[in-house]
Scaffold this motif. Structure first.
Motif, short mmCIF file in Angstrom:
data_model
loop_
_atom_site.label_atom_id
_atom_site.label_comp_id
_atom_site.label_asym_id
_atom_site.label_seq_id
_atom_site.Cartn_x
_atom_site.Cartn_y
_atom_site.Cartn_z
N GLY A 240 0.82 -1.21 0.00
CA GLY A 240 0.00 0.00 0.00
C GLY A 240 0.85 1.26 0.00
O GLY A 240 1.89 1.32 0.67
N GLN A 241 0.38 2.28 -0.73
CA GLN A 241 1.15 3.53 -0.86
C GLN A 241 1.48 4.15 0.50
O GLN A 241 2.57 4.67 0.71
CB GLN A 241 0.36 4.54 -1.69
N HIS A 242 0.53 4.10 1.44
CA HIS A 242 0.75 4.76 2.72
C HIS A 242 1.86 4.11 3.54
O HIS A 242 2.33 4.68 4.53
CB HIS A 242 -0.55 4.81 3.54
N THR A 243 2.31 2.91 3.11
CA THR A 243 3.41 2.23 3.80
C THR A 243 4.68 3.07 3.75
O THR A 243 5.54 2.97 4.64
CB THR A 243 3.65 0.84 3.19
N LYS A 244 4.81 3.91 2.73
CA LYS A 244 6.00 4.76 2.62
C LYS A 244 6.17 5.67 3.84
O LYS A 244 7.29 6.14 4.12
CB LYS A 244 5.92 5.61 1.35
N LEU A 245 5.09 5.92 4.56
CA LEU A 245 5.18 6.81 5.72
C LEU A 245 6.08 6.25 6.81
O LEU A 245 6.68 7.00 7.58
CB LEU A 245 3.78 7.07 6.29
N ILE A 246 6.21 4.92 6.89
CA ILE A 246 7.03 4.35 7.97
C ILE A 246 8.52 4.41 7.64
O ILE A 246 9.35 4.11 8.51
CB ILE A 246 6.60 2.90 8.31
N ILE A 247 8.85 4.76 6.40
CA ILE A 247 10.28 4.96 6.06
C ILE A 247 10.55 6.43 5.78
O ILE A 247 11.47 6.79 5.02
CB ILE A 247 10.72 4.06 4.88
N ASN A 248 9.72 7.28 6.38
CA ASN A 248 9.90 8.74 6.32
C ASN A 248 9.78 9.31 4.91
O ASN A 248 10.44 10.30 4.56
CB ASN A 248 11.25 9.16 6.93
N LYS A 249 8.96 8.65 4.10
CA LYS A 249 8.64 9.15 2.76
C LYS A 249 7.18 9.59 2.76
O LYS A 249 6.39 9.18 3.62
CB LYS A 249 8.85 8.07 1.70
N ASN A 250 6.80 10.39 1.76
CA ASN A 250 5.41 10.76 1.57
C ASN A 250 4.88 10.05 0.35
O ASN A 250 5.60 9.40 -0.39
CB ASN A 250 5.28 12.28 1.43
#
Length: 251
Positions: A240-250
């Motif tokens: 899922g796209q929102h998974t990027k949030l856990i690696i400090n990405k948007n």
């Protein structure tokens, strides 16, 4: 006299300008939803808490399968739940998610903070959310539902957990092709802080061969960047796209 008054007002004016700058995104939302075309539009809210669960001493992360979207991995967590009666939400004329405008509601998703209101009430919803009243404040419930109750993690070792909130990410008035409406998305990201026994258990979990039938996977940072899990040259799951949030990405 005028000089004295200006000297008194100057700090207040500077403070006011600073506050306005800090809240500039909400000010923009305020004008767009109170006075512009979004005022009478249906705006969908999705407000969630996510866990960043990193395998100790690696650049790998524990993700789980989405129970609604087939073959999609994502962080542990999900929509916050609200408590209390419906009076405030009814005042805003809210509509819960359904099969036409959202992900529908079942026994597990009842009272989730996924709903629609008219644009003119968006700022009131955000102000209510910021108070923290009558709602969940972290995704611990989801942690236990998705990882402990399913026996992905040992219930005895993970009966007590600690975390810290590391960021909040939001998107205002973005068009969703999937839901055919404008959305406001809010994600709180929490970092799971394991004790020594939990650290060992996570490392041991990461040593097992990937088996999506167990409902989870250990993925690398590169997998999250590419939004897919690949093994032996074949994609075995989306991420899922929102998974990027856990690696400090948007996203």
């Amino acid at each position: 006299m005028i000089t004295t008054v200006l000297a008194i007002l100057k700090p207040l004016l500077i403070k006011g300008a600073n506050v306005a700058w800090e809240h500039r995104n909400q000010l923009s939302l305020y004008f767009k939803t109170k006075f512009w075309k979004y005022r009478n539009s249906d705006i969908r809210f999705s407000i969630s808490g996510l866990y960043k669960i990193q395998i100790p001493d690696t650049n790998e992360y524990l993700l789980v399968l989405n129970r609604r979207i087939q073959n999609q991995l994502q962080p542990v967590g999900g929509a916050y739940k609200r408590f209390g009666d419906d009076s405030l939400f009814n005042k805003w004329g809210y509509k819960p998610d359904n099969s036409k405008n959202g992900l529908d509601v079942d026994e597990k998703s009842s009272s989730d903070l996924r709903f629609m209101v008219k644009g003119k009430y968006c700022v009131e919803v955000l102000n209510w959310f910021d108070t923290g009243n009558e709602r969940e404040s972290d995704p611990k419930r989801e942690f236990f539902e998705e990882l402990v109750s399913t026996k992905i993690l040992d219930p005895e070792i993970f009966c007590n957990i600690q975390h810290k909130r590391i960021r909040r990410f939001s998107k205002n008035l973005i068009w969703s092709e999937f839901f055919s409406c404008y959305e406001i998305l809010i994600f709180d990201v929490f970092e799971f802080i394991p004790n020594e026994e939990q650290r060992k258990a996570l490392v041991e979990l990461s040593m097992h061969k990937t088996d999506l039938s167990r409902g989870f996977a250990i993925v690398k940072c590169d997998d999250i960047e590419q939004l897919r899990l690949v093994e032996n040259g074949r994609q075995i799951a989306r991420i899922g796209q929102h998974t990027k949030l856990i690696i400090n990405k948007n996203f």
